[in-house]
Structure formats: C-alpha cells, structure tokens
Design an enzyme around this catalytic site. Structure first.
Site, PDB file in Angstrom:
ATOM      1  N   CYS A 181     -11.285   2.815  -0.468  1.00  0.00           N
ATOM      2  CA  CYS A 181      -9.962   3.223   0.027  1.00  0.00           C
ATOM      3  C   CYS A 181      -9.677   2.362   1.250  1.00  0.00           C
ATOM      4  O   CYS A 181     -10.567   2.167   2.093  1.00  0.00           O
ATOM      5  CB  CYS A 181      -9.978   4.701   0.404  1.00  0.00           C
ATOM      6  SG  CYS A 181      -8.478   5.233   1.235  1.00  0.00           S
TER       7      CYS A 181
ATOM      8  N   GLU B 118      -5.628   9.457   9.547  1.00  0.00           N
ATOM      9  CA  GLU B 118      -4.224   9.354   9.993  1.00  0.00           C
ATOM     10  C   GLU B 118      -3.925  10.289  11.159  1.00  0.00           C
ATOM     11  O   GLU B 118      -3.049  10.006  11.969  1.00  0.00           O
ATOM     12  CB  GLU B 118      -3.288   9.640   8.828  1.00  0.00           C
ATOM     13  CG  GLU B 118      -3.409   8.548   7.794  1.00  0.00           C
ATOM     14  CD  GLU B 118      -2.109   8.217   7.115  1.00  0.00           C
ATOM     15  OE1 GLU B 118      -1.180   9.023   7.212  1.00  0.00           O
ATOM     16  OE2 GLU B 118      -2.050   7.138   6.504  1.00  0.00           O
TER      17      GLU B 118
ATOM     18  N   HIS C  26      -8.137   2.865   3.865  1.00  0.00           N
ATOM     19  CA  HIS C  26      -8.201   3.517   5.180  1.00  0.00           C
ATOM     20  C   HIS C  26      -9.625   3.496   5.755  1.00  0.00           C
ATOM     21  O   HIS C  26      -9.799   3.584   6.962  1.00  0.00           O
ATOM     22  CB  HIS C  26      -7.807   4.993   5.078  1.00  0.00           C
ATOM     23  CG  HIS C  26      -6.343   5.253   5.087  1.00  0.00           C
ATOM     24  ND1 HIS C  26      -5.515   4.857   4.062  1.00  0.00           N
ATOM     25  CD2 HIS C  26      -5.552   5.902   5.977  1.00  0.00           C
ATOM     26  CE1 HIS C  26      -4.282   5.250   4.333  1.00  0.00           C
ATOM     27  NE2 HIS C  26      -4.266   5.885   5.486  1.00  0.00           N
TER      28      HIS C  26
ATOM     29  N   ASP D 123       0.872  -1.180   0.000  1.00  0.00           N
ATOM     30  CA  ASP D 123       0.000   0.000   0.000  1.00  0.00           C
ATOM     31  C   ASP D 123       0.904   1.224   0.000  1.00  0.00           C
ATOM     32  O   ASP D 123       2.119   1.113   0.215  1.00  0.00           O
ATOM     33  CB  ASP D 123      -0.867  -0.016   1.274  1.00  0.00           C
ATOM     34  CG  ASP D 123      -1.756   1.220   1.396  1.00  0.00           C
ATOM     35  OD1 ASP D 123      -2.292   1.684   0.369  1.00  0.00           O
ATOM     36  OD2 ASP D 123      -1.907   1.741   2.512  1.00  0.00           O
ATOM     37  N   SER D 124       0.313   2.380  -0.202  1.00  0.00           N
ATOM     38  CA  SER D 124       1.076   3.626  -0.112  1.00  0.00           C
ATOM     39  C   SER D 124       1.561   3.859   1.316  1.00  0.00           C
ATOM     40  O   SER D 124       2.501   4.605   1.533  1.00  0.00           O
ATOM     41  CB  SER D 124       0.178   4.793  -0.524  1.00  0.00           C
ATOM     42  OG  SER D 124      -0.970   4.807   0.302  1.00  0.00           O
TER      43      SER D 124
ATOM     44  N   CYS E  12      -4.336  -1.342  -1.988  1.00  0.00           N
ATOM     45  CA  CYS E  12      -4.536   0.100  -2.131  1.00  0.00           C
ATOM     46  C   CYS E  12      -5.397   0.311  -3.378  1.00  0.00           C
ATOM     47  O   CYS E  12      -5.067  -0.225  -4.445  1.00  0.00           O
ATOM     48  CB  CYS E  12      -3.171   0.762  -2.304  1.00  0.00           C
ATOM     49  SG  CYS E  12      -3.218   2.506  -2.732  1.00  0.00           S
TER      50      CYS E  12
HETATM   51  N1  DGL Z   1      -4.645   3.371   0.793  1.00  0.00           N
HETATM   52  C1  DGL Z   1      -4.927   4.303  -0.294  1.00  0.00           C
HETATM   53  C2  DGL Z   1      -6.090   3.786  -1.143  1.00  0.00           C
HETATM   54  O1  DGL Z   1      -6.687   2.764  -0.858  1.00  0.00           O
HETATM   55  C3  DGL Z   1      -5.253   5.666   0.218  1.00  0.00           C
HETATM   56  C4  DGL Z   1      -4.109   6.420   0.800  1.00  0.00           C
HETATM   57  C5  DGL Z   1      -3.341   7.192  -0.238  1.00  0.00           C
HETATM   58  O2  DGL Z   1      -3.903   8.102  -0.869  1.00  0.00           O
HETATM   59  O3  DGL Z   1      -2.186   6.910  -0.388  1.00  0.00           O
HETATM   60  O4  DGL Z   1      -6.411   4.405  -2.132  1.00  0.00           O
END
Ligand code: DGL
Length: 268
Positions: A187, A155, A189, A11-12, A74
């Site tokens: 997403c 976050e 998160h 993931d990012s 992600c």
């Molecule tokens: N985890 C990323 C997603 O599912 C979101 C966080 C980011 O923008 O890096 O898109």
C-alpha cells in the site's frame, strides 16, 4: 510523443505521493502530473468495478494532459484496474503499476523464502501478488494479511506513538507471519511507517517499500525506450478531485516538501 511530455501518476489520494517523491528524486528532469482522487478515497474498501470506473476517468485526464506514461501509484487500483487501463490507453500512454516491479524484485531476492504481504482489503482479496509471484516462481511462499486500519491511522497522523505501535503489533502478531524473511508493504501509504514495522521485528524482517523499486523500474523503462527527458519543462502539478486544507497539510509528510494541491472537477 515528445520526451518532454509529463509523467502522470495517480492514486486514490495522497499516499501515491510516496511514489511521486521517489520518482522526483530519481528523475528530477521529468515533469510530473499527479492526480489524487480524494473525492473517492479510500479505494481499498471499494469494489473492483468502482475502482475501474474512477481509474479510467483519471487516465483519460492524464492522457489529455499529454502524459507520455502513467504510473498507477496505488496497489488497490493496480490490482483492480491495471489490465483494463492498459487496454484502454493502447498506444496513447504506457501504463506502469506498483505491483509488477515489486514481484520481480521479490522473486529475484527472496526466492525459496517465506514472504509476508500487508495491504488494503481490495489488494489482498484480489490475490494478485500471489498469482504474479507464482507465475515467476511456482514454489513462491506468500502469506497475506489485510490491514485496513493502517491507512486511516497514517492519515490521522498516528505514527511513532502508542496508538500506531499497538495497531502495528496487533496486525504483525499474526501467527502465520512468524517465519517471514521480508514483508511487502502493499500500500502506498505504508512507507511512512516502514521504520516502525522494522522496529517491531527488531530489524530481523526487511520491510519492502515499493516507491524506490517502482522509481528504479520506471527509470530503466525510460532509458530502454529512449523516453527520458533531459530538462524539466514546467512545474510539477498536483491535482485532487476534492480539496481540503487537511489534505494539503499532509502533503509534506508524503512528498517530503510542501506542495500546492489544485482542485480538478472530475465529473464536470
Ligand atoms: N494508496 C492505496 C493503496 O496503495 C491505499 C489507500 C486507499 O485505500 O485508497 O492501496
């Protein structure tokens, strides 16, 4: 490739730990190698080209670590880089994204109904959910909204409080969402605010969290391809491209237990 080889997840940043958590819970015998590209977070506001470059680099590392399969945990990277990674990894590792399992689930369970989608700018602007849904069901009705404030809000720990309630109701008050039957949390998160989102709708709209759906899809894939591990050989590993104590402190929230993050020098 040995069945005991690990599963790579990336993931990012640490949002993908919601997916890793669901996989760990469902498949405790699988060894996981997680990579959070915290040096380049957020992906959601980056160009597709930048996300592709980071994703290739990480995939390379996970293949070198011996991963038998890689989960792109992600949505932003799944929308920008999945096809490229599939071609790039070829027969070295199977690539699974977080979008296809959700699309299968929605087209099965919510056919003929209006469905909402929230996600990062990258995910929403790619239009990938709609394209994939339409290829399964030409009548699919998807209403999308980019909700870029939700990732920094989570976050920074603003959840179950006035700030999160205000931001969530500002976004979900979007007029076009008035008749949706369910809302895709596009997403990784967002599972952390799933209950707040369902509270906003007083339980009338189901919030669809991809982590469980992806874990179930992965389980089925491993079974069908006789790739399941019987016993976990070694500890799970969690790498990040940039380490800060605050990332580590957040891991409990995303993974459900405290984990140790190791710095991995991505570009050296
Ligand atoms: N985890 C990323 C997603 O599912 C979101 C966080 C980011 O923008 O890096 O898109």
């Amino acid at each position: 490739m040995d069945n005991d080889n690990p599963i790579g997840i990336f993931d990012s940043g640490i949002g993908g730990l919601t997916v890793a958590r669901a996989i760990h819970k469902r498949l405790p015998a699988e060894r996981l190698i997680y990579f959070g590209d915290t040096a380049h977070l957020p992906y959601g506001d980056k160009s597709a080209a930048a996300i592709q470059a980071y994703s290739i680099k990480i995939t390379d590392i996970l293949i070198r670590e011996g991963c038998k399969l890689i989960v792109i945990a992600c949505n932003s990277a799944s929308s920008a880089a999945y096809e490229l990674l599939r071609e790039y990894s070829g027969s070295k590792a199977k690539i699974i994204n977080v979008i296809d399992p959700m699309v299968d689930y929605v087209s099965e369970k919510f056919s003929g109904k209006s469905v909402g989608l929230i996600g990062t700018r990258q995910t929403i602007q790619s239009n990938i959910y709609l394209q994939k849904l339409l290829s399964k069901d030409p009548e699919a009705d998807l209403i999308s909204l980019a909700t870029p404030l939700l990732v920094p809000m989570i976050e920074e720990g603003f959840m179950h409080d006035k700030i999160s309630r205000d931001i969530i109701s500002e976004y979900l008050g979007y007029e076009a969402f008035c008749n949706i039957s369910s809302l895709i949390l596009g997403c990784t998160h967002y599972p952390l605010i799933k209950d707040e989102i369902e509270d906003y709708y007083s339980g009338k709209v189901e919030a669809l969290d991809s982590s469980e759906i992806v874990a179930a899809h992965l389980h089925k894939y491993l079974q069908e391809n006789q790739m399941e591990s019987n016993i976990r050989k070694g500890e799970n590993k969690f790498f990040v491209s940039d380490y800060t104590a605050s990332f580590e402190a957040l891991t409990r929230m995303f993974f459900g237990e405290e984990i140790h993050l190791e710095k991995f020098r991505l570009w050296e």
